[in-house]
Design an enzyme around this catalytic site. Structure first.
Site, PDB file in Angstrom:
ATOM      1  N   CYS A 221       0.833  -1.208   0.000  1.00 29.52           N
ATOM      2  CA  CYS A 221       0.000   0.000   0.000  1.00 29.52           C
ATOM      3  C   CYS A 221       0.868   1.258   0.000  1.00 29.52           C
ATOM      4  O   CYS A 221       0.472   2.291  -0.553  1.00 29.52           O
ATOM      5  CB  CYS A 221      -0.936  -0.004   1.199  1.00 29.52           C
ATOM      6  SG  CYS A 221      -0.106  -0.073   2.796  1.00 29.52           S
ATOM      7  N   HIS A 492      -2.128   1.642   7.301  1.00 29.53           N
ATOM      8  CA  HIS A 492      -2.488   1.548   5.895  1.00 29.53           C
ATOM      9  C   HIS A 492      -2.304   2.915   5.249  1.00 29.53           C
ATOM     10  O   HIS A 492      -2.622   3.943   5.853  1.00 29.53           O
ATOM     11  CB  HIS A 492      -3.938   1.085   5.746  1.00 29.53           C
ATOM     12  CG  HIS A 492      -4.366   0.925   4.321  1.00 29.53           C
ATOM     13  ND1 HIS A 492      -3.799   0.005   3.466  1.00 29.53           N
ATOM     14  CD2 HIS A 492      -5.302   1.594   3.587  1.00 29.53           C
ATOM     15  CE1 HIS A 492      -4.371   0.092   2.272  1.00 29.53           C
ATOM     16  NE2 HIS A 492      -5.285   1.054   2.320  1.00 29.53           N
TER      17      HIS A 492
END
Length: 1311
Positions: A221, A492
């Site tokens: 990510c 994230h």
């Protein structure tokens, strides 16, 4: 245009060295002919080396025919020439022949004598008109301003480029830059021109899509979000798109691929630039999510310690990725390792992300300033002490002090203290900002940092010509990276990007969705990318400079005068170039700084720009920025427009394809790359203001058309300005002339004269004849609470029989200037205007409920229209205060004397009714102005609404009292019976704070039978409607109200009213919360000598915790007689317990009055108080469970009653010590030390005496007289039986119980 340049290998350089050595040997001992031949031979060898085989063959023939004397030299030259001819020559494309070849040749020459500034200026003027100014004010010599303005939309003319770089910049400009240590040094070679960077999506040839998502292949990510953020930077995306030719070469030839990426393969190899370009094309061409294979497959080449499948930091990956791209670009050059650092910093990546900081270190001893320059590609901002991005910038560029004696000064040659400050020497095209959210140990700072979609860094530009010559540093947000998580090791990453359509999209791996601007600015951002916004700032300096030039030349409005002015400017290009091409003065227009040209010339630019509009497309910016000038202030408006543009129109300038809202068609033509058709006759003014669309023959027509465009564009940009700025123009047409000028950025005052106030007509007759008094010196109160009588006295300046009037003139004047009205209300105004203002202004607040006038620091809410309008102003002087208080006390004294004479007739109903009526007549006669109908207002005191009667008849008759009582019952606030709740912590007696409480004191001294008989005449006082004003009285221990106890049938209907000194009318104890022993007149020494202690209490009650009628405002003892209170209290106890023979005496306990002894109430009081004390102790024992939950107020700890007033009344008293302080007795002897009384400790058990229970809290105040000497009688047992449920409501009226006697303590301990 590209030029082929021959680049020889190393052998060529060696051959040239051999030839030179041969020439030197021959010249040392050779002849003139040999020297000549050698010179020609040297020239021929050089020409052959740089020119080609044909030239060297011809030169060989000439040398062989003429070199008969020097065969050795000839042989050497021939051998050298052959080597040169046999050497392999490679050709390399260069963008600029002047910079690549001619600049290198300059290093081979030495300037014998530097030209004077005049000669340099003359040489510059003979060349190009814009060359010197553009070159000097360019970014470090290689950022040509003229070229940058034209190259953003297309290519500039070759003549201009060649002249600029060859004539003036090669002679004096570069030397000046290189020799000036305070300026950034110029690189010897520029690998990629800065002006070739295409800023904005519209500069590209292709149509940019939103972009596809990227699949997460395993903790990637950070990689996906970083790539998405980079791909949505227009400058980087345009450059990657322009690398199509390199991409094709990498795919075709392995050599080119190896040169570009290190020789890795035929499909791009290790060229990370090709990998980025391919990935970008994939995101644009695919509708579904893609896999960034070309990037994560080269992750080891990007960064050696990164592993696929492991979580990494997005900023760390960004830095390694950009570095790898720079290295890949440098590897296109064979000698890239020999390039210096300045040259390496001219790669496309550095031209996009790179900038230079100017570091100034100032010695505090000798004020020596050391200036250094630092290259940066991102700014790391500390957010620990900042809440917004602007605050973080201020902290980064603020002046910091180096540690003491830690800096070695070059001037002092010793270690001294110094200060250091950063500034922007050259701002980057794309600004990368990283917020320091992570620490070294992995913790994350998750605080919210607010930021704007547009920022301005002009205030941080360095004070140097090069820095000032940059464009206005206005940036817009193009992309950012966010981190979701609580630490560095988990979380994230997502990205947000700005698309070509002007909308923001959130890229969460493979998910792509639009996001609103409010959500973008509220994200927890980690990395932000801002790009220079050239569209909006470029119009502003052109218009402003145009206004300045026209003002300096006398407002040229005609075609002929403009042409003459343009010719003059063309003859003197240096000055014009400095002003026009360099926004040196314009950078100060953005932000809080003012332009160097001053404000005087700027204040007249609006008319010039509106009438003679030569800016064609960008005048709307000037119109918006000059709009606040209509209100008188221009500078505030400029900064205001900028702020509103950043907040309300963040996407202005982003929809470049349409361009209609921002730039006119003429300006758009220049943005598409069309340069001026007549650059020789067209001057710099036309070039900068008309943006390349100058036709001097059509100036008048253009002016007329542009004036219409100006109006249309102004209307288009009006929503961008702030709301209060628009309101200021609209309200200016409505409102009358304001007395004081108001800045556009200032908030509007309450009222503010927005509209004409509407006054509420109380009666059909209106007298609009009053005028607003002039305010000169508003008085300030020393006591923050209004007096009860001062408002009545000031408001009743007219005769009491006057009808309610409304003055529209005074209302309008007061409403137009509420601050003046507020100040005027504090003065003693004339009678009629005061009343008019008191009625009109509150009604104005009724129509504008959001405008609350502040009085004494508390906001007042307007009353409903059905109720009388409330006045929120103090309108009396200190003298009026004293007079009103004296009158009230005189009336109280008269009434008390009257009541003493009639105390034996208390059970006679007829006599009591007459006494009550006579008392009311005296009160109304002595304070007739208090009952005047012209004061139909309920003043608000410190946030507590007070009520006042409304009467329309004369106050000199008895009907006034009855009608006033009737009106009071209707509005639940009668001035004769009900009292308003005083403040929670009043600093002075409540009897003075409330105008109605004083009346209630005189009325409520009656006993129950008196009230029952009075109710026949005044039925309104026992109306079953609960009075709303008295609802808060039970919470106020200092209330001056004393509601008469109604008959048993109507006792529960109204809310409980407080007595004069704060107790409930239904309780037998009269006091201000201080429970006392029975002080019966002449009764066993229980109350005869209590005057000493009470007087001591009275002296100290002015602190705000004592009685409500002890001290006057001037600190003197009141004239109030205390006998009626003792009689009334005794009678109330007797009445409630069936003893109607005589009234019992009782100490009022709150320091209200001096206890008078009477022989008729001794026995009854003893019996009653003994029983009441027993009941009170039983109730306290039941309430021990709530001990710790209901602790008393700490502010009242020091106030406690003594066992007796002094040592005269009882032998059991232990406060006979001279100088005994009753306020300190509870603290020192009872609760903490507890030695003299031998009582239980502070935290005792329930088995201990219950008399100590009330020492802990105020909840259980029983308003009863405790047995002073253990004696007492019978009666009154049922007093507390039906009062137990109400005793917890008496917290506000109570204080602390008296300290028990020694005999009581012994008895309690034994029990």
């Amino acid at each position: 245009m590209p030029v082929s340049l021959a680049v020889c290998e190393t052998t060529t350089t060696t051959t040239a060295n051999v030839v030179n050595a041969a020439l030197r040997e021959s010249l040392l001992g050779g002849s003139r002919s040999g020297a000549a031949v050698a010179g020609s031979g040297s020239a021929s060898s050089l020409i052959s080396g740089a020119g080609g085989a044909g030239a060297s063959a011809a030169n060989d023939d000439d040398s062989s025919s003429t070199a008969t004397a020097n065969t050795n030299l000839q042989n050497q030259i021939v051998a050298s020439a052959k080597r040169v001819l046999l050497a392999k020559i490679e050709y390399e494309e260069v963008e600029n022949y002047n910079d690549s070849v001619l600049d290198n040749l300059k290093t081979k020459y030495v300037v014998i004598k530097s030209p004077t500034p005049a000669a340099a200026a003359a040489a510059t003027n003979n060349g190009n008109s814009n060359s010197a100014g553009s070159k000097i004010l360019g970014a470090n010599g290689h950022d040509n301003r003229q070229k940058q303005q034209n190259a953003n939309g297309g290519c500039s003319t070759p003549t201009t480029t060649t002249t600029q770089t060859s004539s003036s910049s090669t002679s004096s400009s570069s030397i000046e830059h290189n020799n000036n240590p305070n300026e950034l040094p110029k690189p010897k070679r520029v690998l990629y021109q800065r002006e070739n960077i295409r800023i904005g999506w519209k500069q590209s040839e292709r149509k940019w899509q939103i972009g596809a998502g990227m699949i997460n292949v395993g903790n990637t990510c950070y990689l996906n979000s970083t790539l998405q953020a980079l791909f949505h930077i227009p400058a980087l995306a345009n450059w990657l798109n322009s690398e199509q030719s390199h991409l094709e070469n990498c795919n075709i030839g392995g050599e080119s691929g190896g040169g570009g990426g290190g020789g890795g393969g035929n499909n791009g190899g290790f060229c990370i630039i090709c990998a980025m370009a391919k990935t970008l094309q994939s995101t644009q061409s695919n509708a579904s999510a893609i896999r960034p294979y070309h990037i994560y497959s080269k992750l080891k080449q990007i960064c050696k310690h990164m592993v696929i499948g492991r979580q990494e930091d997005a900023h760390e990956f960004l830095r390694f990725l950009v570095e790898a791209m720079e290295k890949a670009y440098l590897m296109r050059y064979r000698n890239y390792k020999e390039l210096d650092q300045l040259v390496k910093e001219t790669t496309p990546l550095n031209q996009i992300f790179g900038g230079y900081l100017r570091s100034e270190v100032r010695c505090l001893s000798c004020n020596h300033v050391s200036i250094t320059f630092q290259h940066f590609q991102d700014l790391l901002l500390d957010i620990r002490k900042s809440d917004t991005l602007d605050e973080a910038f201020d902290g980064y560029f603020s002046r910091e002090r180096l540690e003491d004696m830690g800096y070695k000064c070059e001037g002092c040659k010793k270690k001294v203290s110094a200060t250091k400050q950063f500034s922007l020497q050259r701002a980057p095209i794309t600004l990368c900002i990283q917020l320091k959210r992570f620490s070294m140990i992995g913790n994350k700072l998750t605080k919210q940092i607010s930021f704007k979609p547009r920022i301005d860094l002009s205030r941080f530009a360095a004070r140097s010509p090069t820095a000032q010559g940059q464009l206005p540093l206005t940036y817009r947000l193009v992309s950012l990276v966010t981190h979701l998580g609580v630490s560095q090791h988990c979380g994230h990453y997502t990205a947000i990007g700005l698309t070509e359509s002007g909308s923001y999209y959130n890229f969460d791996d493979s998910y792509v969705r639009p996001i609103a601007m409010q959500s973008v600015c509220s994200t927890n951002s980690y990395i932000m990318f801002y790009e220079l916004d050239l569209n909006q700032p470029l119009a502003t300096p052109a218009n402003k400079l145009n206004g300045l030039r026209q003002l300096s030349n006398g407002h040229h409005h005609h075609q002929q005068q403009q042409q003459q002015h343009q010719q003059q400017q063309q003859q003197q290009p240096t000055v014009v170039a400095t002003i026009a091409s360099s926004p040196m003065a314009t950078t100060r227009f953005i932000g809080p700084q003012l332009p160097p040209g001053g404000l005087n010339g700027y204040a007249m630019t609006t008319t010039t720009t509106a009438t003679n509009n030569t800016t064609n497309g960008h005048s709307q910016k000037t119109a918006i920025q000059f709009k606040p000038q209509q209100n008188g202030i221009l500078t505030v408006g400029s900064g205001k427009f900028q702020e509103s543009g950043q907040q309300k129109s963040p996407l202005v300038g982003t929809n470049h394809k349409n361009e209609a809202p921002a730039v006119a068609p003429n300006a758009n033509a220049n943005a598409n790359g069309k340069s001026s058709s007549n650059p020789n006759t067209n001057t710099t003014i036309n070039t900068n203001t008309n943006n390349g669309n100058s036709n001097n023959n059509n100036t008048n027509a253009t002016t007329a058309n542009n004036s219409n465009k100006l109006n249309q564009q102004q209307q288009q940009y009006l929503p961008m300005s702030s709301s209060d700025e628009e309101d200021s123009d609209e309200e200016k047409m409505k409102r009358p002339t304001t007395t004081t000028p108001q800045l556009p950025s200032m908030p509007k005052m309450d009222g503010g004269g927005d509209e004409k106030p509407k006054t509420l007509t109380l009666t059909p007759t209106t007298t609009p004849t009053a005028s607003t008094p002039t305010v000169s010196n508003p008085l300030k109160r020393l006591v923050p609470y209004e007096s009860a009588s001062e408002e009545e006295e000031s408001s009743s300046g007219t005769p009491s029989s006057s009808t309610p009037t409304t003055t529209t003139t005074a209302a309008a004047a007061a409403a137009s200037s509420p601050m003046q009205a507020t100040a005027a209300a504090t003065l003693p105004p004339p009678p009629t205007p005061t009343n008019a203002r008191k009625r009109s202004l509150p009604d104005h607040h009724h129509h504008h409920p959001h405008h609350h006038v502040m009085v004494n620091g508390h906001g007042k809410s307007p009353k409903p229209a059905s109720m009388p309008p409330a006045t929120n102003f103090n309108s009396s002087s200190s003298k009026q205060k004293t007079d009103a208080i004296d009158e009230i006390f005189k009336s109280l004294n008269n009434f008390n004397k009257k009541r003493i004479n009639n105390k034996n007739q208390k059970h006679n109903e007829g006599d009591e009714e007459e006494d009550d009526e006579e008392t009311l007549e005296k009160e109304t006669n002595n304070s007739s102005r208090l009952v005047s109908s012209s004061t139909n207002t309920s003043p608000t005191t410190n946030g507590w609404k007070q009520s006042q009667i409304v009467s329309s008849s004369s106050s000199n008759s008895k009907n006034v009292s009855t009608s006033a009582a009737a009106a009071a019952a209707t509005t639940s606030s009668s001035t004769s019976t009900s009292a308003p709740p005083s403040p929670k912590t009043p600093p002075s007696p409540a009897v003075i704070n409330s105008k109605t409480g004083l009346w209630k004191v005189t009325r409520n001294l009656d006993d129950d039978d008196d009230e029952e008989e009075e109710d026949e005449d005044d039925e309104e006082h026992i109306a079953p409607t609960p009075p709303p004003v008295v609802a808060k009285t039970h919470k106020n221990p200092f209330s001056s109200q004393q509601k008469p106890t109604p008959s048993p049938s109507t006792e529960a209907a109204p809310k409980r009213q407080k007595l004069f000194n704060g107790t409930s009318s239904s309780t037998p104890h009269v006091g201000n919360g201080y429970q006392s022993e029975p002080s019966t007149p002449n009764g066993g020494g229980s109350g005869s000598g209590s005057n000493g202690c009470l007087n001591e209490l009275l002296k100290q009650s002015h602190r705000g915790y004592g009685s409500s009628s002890v001290l006057s405002w001037n600190g003197k003892q009141t004239e109030l007689d205390k006998e009626p209170f003792e009689l009334v209290c005794a009678k109330r106890i007797a009445v409630d317990h069936g003893d109607h023979d005589d009234g019992g005496g009782g100490d009022d306990g709150g320091g209200v009055g001096v206890v008078t002894t009477t022989t008729t109430t001794t026995t009854t009081t003893k019996n009653t108080t003994k029983t009441l004390t027993a009941d009170a102790q039983e109730q306290r024992q039941r309430d021990l469970d709530d001990d710790e939950e209901n602790e008393m107020d700490r502010g009242r700890q020091r106030k406690v009653k003594t066992a007796t007033a002094n040592g005269k009344s009882s032998g059991n008293s232990n406060n006979t010590t001279p100088g005994y302080n009753p306020f300190q007795e509870y603290e020192s002897q009872k609760r903490w030390h507890n030695k003299s009384s031998n009582g239980p400790p502070r935290f005792y058990t329930q088995h201990a005496s219950s008399s100590y229970r009330s020492n802990f809290h105020q909840r259980n105040k029983f308003k009863c007289n405790r047995g002073g000497n253990g004696g007492g009688g019978s009666g009154g047992i049922s007093k507390f039986d039906h009062r137990h449920g109400l005793q917890r409501h008496l917290a506000a009226g109570g204080g602390f119980p008296r300290r028990p006697n020694a005999n009581q303590q012994q008895q309690q301990q034994q029990s």
